[in-house]
Design a protein around this motif. Structure first.
Motif, mmCIF file in Angstrom:
data_model
loop_
_atom_site.group_PDB
_atom_site.id
_atom_site.type_symbol
_atom_site.label_atom_id
_atom_site.label_comp_id
_atom_site.label_asym_id
_atom_site.label_seq_id
_atom_site.Cartn_x
_atom_site.Cartn_y
_atom_site.Cartn_z
ATOM 1 N N THR A 176 57.157 54.144 43.566
ATOM 2 C CA THR A 176 56.044 54.945 44.068
ATOM 3 C C THR A 176 54.721 54.239 43.778
ATOM 4 O OG1 THR A 176 55.913 56.149 41.970
ATOM 5 C CG2 THR A 176 57.287 57.112 43.720
ATOM 6 N N ALA A 177 53.685 54.697 44.445
ATOM 7 C CA ALA A 177 52.351 54.152 44.209
ATOM 8 C C ALA A 177 51.827 54.610 42.852
ATOM 9 C CB ALA A 177 51.402 54.610 45.308
ATOM 10 N N PRO A 178 50.966 53.809 42.230
ATOM 11 C CA PRO A 178 50.338 54.276 40.980
ATOM 12 C C PRO A 178 49.394 55.429 41.251
ATOM 13 C CG PRO A 178 49.305 52.252 41.728
ATOM 14 C CD PRO A 178 50.476 52.481 42.629
ATOM 15 N N GLY A 179 49.118 56.194 40.230
ATOM 16 C CA GLY A 179 48.203 57.317 40.367
ATOM 17 C C GLY A 179 46.758 56.872 40.384
ATOM 18 N N PRO A 180 45.848 57.810 40.314
ATOM 19 C CA PRO A 180 44.417 57.468 40.349
ATOM 20 C C PRO A 180 44.015 56.598 39.160
ATOM 21 C CG PRO A 180 44.768 59.822 40.715
ATOM 22 C CD PRO A 180 46.076 59.267 40.249
ATOM 23 N N LEU A 181 42.990 55.812 39.366
ATOM 24 C CA LEU A 181 42.423 55.022 38.286
ATOM 25 C C LEU A 181 41.877 55.927 37.188
ATOM 26 C CD1 LEU A 181 40.368 52.297 40.186
ATOM 27 C CD2 LEU A 181 42.002 51.801 38.374
ATOM 28 N N ALA A 182 42.014 55.496 35.955
ATOM 29 C CA ALA A 182 41.341 56.192 34.863
ATOM 30 C C ALA A 182 39.836 56.059 35.068
ATOM 31 C CB ALA A 182 41.741 55.581 33.532
ATOM 32 N N PRO A 183 39.067 57.122 34.839
ATOM 33 C CA PRO A 183 37.618 57.061 35.079
ATOM 34 C C PRO A 183 36.941 55.874 34.395
ATOM 35 C CG PRO A 183 38.284 59.326 34.673
ATOM 36 C CD PRO A 183 39.498 58.460 34.413
ATOM 37 N N ARG A 184 37.407 55.517 33.201
ATOM 38 C CA ARG A 184 36.767 54.426 32.466
ATOM 39 C C ARG A 184 37.028 53.063 33.112
ATOM 40 N NH1 ARG A 184 41.354 55.844 29.840
ATOM 41 N NH2 ARG A 184 42.846 54.209 29.298
ATOM 42 N N GLU A 185 38.008 52.997 34.027
ATOM 43 C CA GLU A 185 38.348 51.725 34.665
ATOM 44 C C GLU A 185 37.948 51.678 36.133
ATOM 45 O OE1 GLU A 185 42.377 50.581 33.840
ATOM 46 O OE2 GLU A 185 42.090 50.692 31.668
ATOM 47 N N ALA A 186 37.290 52.733 36.618
ATOM 48 C CA ALA A 186 36.855 52.760 38.005
ATOM 49 C C ALA A 186 35.722 51.748 38.224
ATOM 50 C CB ALA A 186 36.398 54.154 38.385
ATOM 51 N N LEU A 187 35.599 51.260 39.444
ATOM 52 C CA LEU A 187 34.536 50.320 39.764
ATOM 53 C C LEU A 187 33.181 51.022 39.682
ATOM 54 C CD1 LEU A 187 35.983 48.552 42.945
ATOM 55 C CD2 LEU A 187 36.095 47.764 40.577
ATOM 56 N N PRO A 188 32.137 50.289 39.292
ATOM 57 C CA PRO A 188 30.789 50.868 39.355
ATOM 58 C C PRO A 188 30.441 51.265 40.774
ATOM 59 C CG PRO A 188 30.807 48.818 38.089
ATOM 60 C CD PRO A 188 32.140 48.917 38.756
ATOM 61 N N ALA A 189 29.615 52.276 40.928
ATOM 62 C CA ALA A 189 29.219 52.743 42.251
ATOM 63 C C ALA A 189 28.616 51.609 43.065
ATOM 64 C CB ALA A 189 28.220 53.889 42.106
ATOM 65 N N PHE A 216 45.395 47.776 44.466
ATOM 66 C CA PHE A 216 44.837 46.532 44.994
ATOM 67 C C PHE A 216 43.334 46.683 45.242
ATOM 68 C CE2 PHE A 216 49.320 45.795 45.698
ATOM 69 C CZ PHE A 216 49.461 44.419 45.589
ATOM 70 N N GLY A 217 42.949 47.303 46.351
ATOM 71 C CA GLY A 217 41.535 47.388 46.689
ATOM 72 C C GLY A 217 40.693 48.109 45.669
ATOM 73 N N ASP A 218 41.292 49.071 44.961
ATOM 74 C CA ASP A 218 40.502 49.826 43.985
ATOM 75 C C ASP A 218 40.227 49.034 42.707
ATOM 76 O OD1 ASP A 218 43.027 49.978 42.803
ATOM 77 O OD2 ASP A 218 43.313 52.104 43.244
ATOM 78 N N THR A 219 40.717 47.791 42.634
ATOM 79 C CA THR A 219 40.409 46.925 41.488
ATOM 80 C C THR A 219 39.443 45.796 41.856
ATOM 81 O OG1 THR A 219 42.180 45.304 41.863
ATOM 82 C CG2 THR A 219 42.773 47.315 40.658
ATOM 83 N N VAL A 220 39.026 45.710 43.120
ATOM 84 C CA VAL A 220 38.248 44.562 43.587
ATOM 85 C C VAL A 220 36.757 44.882 43.552
ATOM 86 C CG1 VAL A 220 37.785 43.000 45.511
ATOM 87 C CG2 VAL A 220 40.136 43.734 45.040
ATOM 88 N N ASP A 221 36.029 44.156 42.732
ATOM 89 C CA ASP A 221 34.582 44.322 42.596
ATOM 90 C C ASP A 221 33.902 43.198 43.367
ATOM 91 O OD1 ASP A 221 31.870 44.296 41.640
ATOM 92 O OD2 ASP A 221 32.521 45.493 39.916
ATOM 93 N N PHE A 222 33.488 43.481 44.595
ATOM 94 C CA PHE A 222 32.859 42.458 45.433
ATOM 95 C C PHE A 222 31.502 42.039 44.871
ATOM 96 C CE2 PHE A 222 35.797 44.337 48.559
ATOM 97 C CZ PHE A 222 36.338 43.194 49.116
ATOM 98 N N THR A 223 30.761 42.985 44.320
ATOM 99 C CA THR A 223 29.434 42.667 43.785
ATOM 100 C C THR A 223 29.531 41.677 42.634
ATOM 101 O OG1 THR A 223 28.550 44.819 44.450
ATOM 102 C CG2 THR A 223 27.370 43.635 42.706
ATOM 103 N N GLU A 224 30.399 41.961 41.673
ATOM 104 C CA GLU A 224 30.518 41.063 40.523
ATOM 105 C C GLU A 224 31.143 39.730 40.914
ATOM 106 O OE1 GLU A 224 32.199 42.800 37.025
ATOM 107 O OE2 GLU A 224 30.770 44.472 37.002
ATOM 108 N N SER A 225 32.055 39.732 41.879
ATOM 109 C CA SER A 225 32.647 38.465 42.324
ATOM 110 C C SER A 225 31.568 37.547 42.885
ATOM 111 C CB SER A 225 33.726 38.729 43.383
ATOM 112 O OG SER A 225 34.830 39.401 42.821
#
Length: 339
Positions: A322-335, A269-278
């Protein structure tokens, strides 16, 4: 979804009416339609800024479909033609080779004159859009793509709950997901106030519902929670000010604020939310509402990581899974784009 393209086509003199003429083809297991489930064949085109696309991003991640369905990400803004792949180094999607999502629509319908919306599933071999039916798409991820779910994937559309879920999700869509747009795009005071009352009336109803259960359908997350979350998570950053949904901020609605934080802190959930781009999308693209195109600095996002106390209601977020694992690096939010 592009709200200017998909919405204003259906706007009358006062009330915003979202266009609903999507490409309703489905990708099915039995191949009963023109498209059949096949890992690696389809590319999910999204924009992190878009709440409708954010649904598809979350569901794909929760179910572990990353290896079965690749993902292309558009930038947060677009012109009158379509979303573009301007985040890529050469401004082209590396799989489809396109600069604009519009190219996938025109590859299938050369005279396509409706909204170029995200999320869209594109058939990679032909480069043609298969479907942009955002509401059905995620339900099909949960059902038609079940053979390709990760081990421990949650059941997001439990068969015994579907009738009640469909009713809850319809009200969420009408009065909340689309309700914020009906406030923001209203063309008269009366239309705005009608939408405003329906929005906050339904938020009050949801607050009551969630006061005694951890998630909308009980003790575990379902598709209904995904659909509500993508509006709640943008509420204070966008809708409260930009769309005049200002009876209360989310942070001033105790039950919904705790519920939203509970979801936000779950992987997927939260690891997919890009507040800057929104914020960039809404405040830049909607120049008729914000002609200066100035993007606000706030709000303070640190509260999203504070304790929510919802565990006291019991339940298990992922049910028997179970919870999903870590995000793939290519799909992580920009810093700097998340919390």
């Amino acid at each position: 979804m592009s709200d200017d393209q998909a919405g204003h086509a259906g706007t009358d003199q006062q009330e915003f009416r979202r266009a609903s003429n999507y490409i309703t083809d489905r990708i099915t297991t039995d191949g009963s339609g023109p498209w059949q489930v096949e890992p690696g064949r389809y590319r999910l085109v999204v924009a992190r800024a878009c709440p409708w696309a954010n649904r598809a991003i979350i569901v794909r991640r929760l179910l572990g479909l990353e290896d079965a369905i690749s993902m292309a990400t558009c930038g947060p803004t677009h012109d009158e033609r379509s979303w573009t792949f301007d985040l890529e180094p050469d401004r082209r999607d590396p799989v489809l080779g396109y600069e604009r999502l519009q190219e996938a629509y025109l590859a299938r319908f050369p005279d396509y004159d409706k909204g170029i919306t995200v999320p869209a599933l594109v058939d990679v071999p032909s480069g043609s859009v298969a479907t942009n039916d955002f509401a059905q798409m995620t339900l099909d991820f949960a059902t038609e793509w079940a053979a390709h779910h990760r081990d421990g994937a949650p059941d997001l559309y439990p068969e015994p709950l579907r009738d009640e879920m469909d009713s809850v999700m319809e009200r969420i869509y009408t009065d909340v997901n689309n309700g914020v747009y009906r406030c923001g795009f209203a063309r008269s005071q009366e239309a705005y106030e009608r939408a405003y009352e329906r929005l906050f009336g339904t938020l009050d109803w949801l607050s009551d519902r969630l006061s005694t259960r951890r998630f909308l359908m009980g003790g575990s997350i379902t598709e209904a929670d995904v659909r509500l979350f993508t509006t709640l998570v943008r509420f204070d950053a966008v809708y409260h000010g930009h769309f005049k949904c200002n009876r209360h901020k989310l942070t001033e609605m105790p039950v919904l604020w705790a519920y939203a934080r509970d979801l936000f802190q779950l992987p997927g959930f939260g690891d997919t939310v890009d507040f800057t781009e929104s914020k960039q999308h809404f405040y830049v693209v909607h120049a008729h509402i914000n002609p200066t195109r100035i993007v606000p600095r706030g709000p303070d996002l640190t509260g999203w990581l504070t304790a929510h106390g919802r565990e006291a209601l019991g339940g298990s977020p992922f049910g028997d899974g179970t919870a999903p694992g870590p995000l793939a690096p290519r799909e992580a939010l920009p810093a700097g784009h998340g919390v």
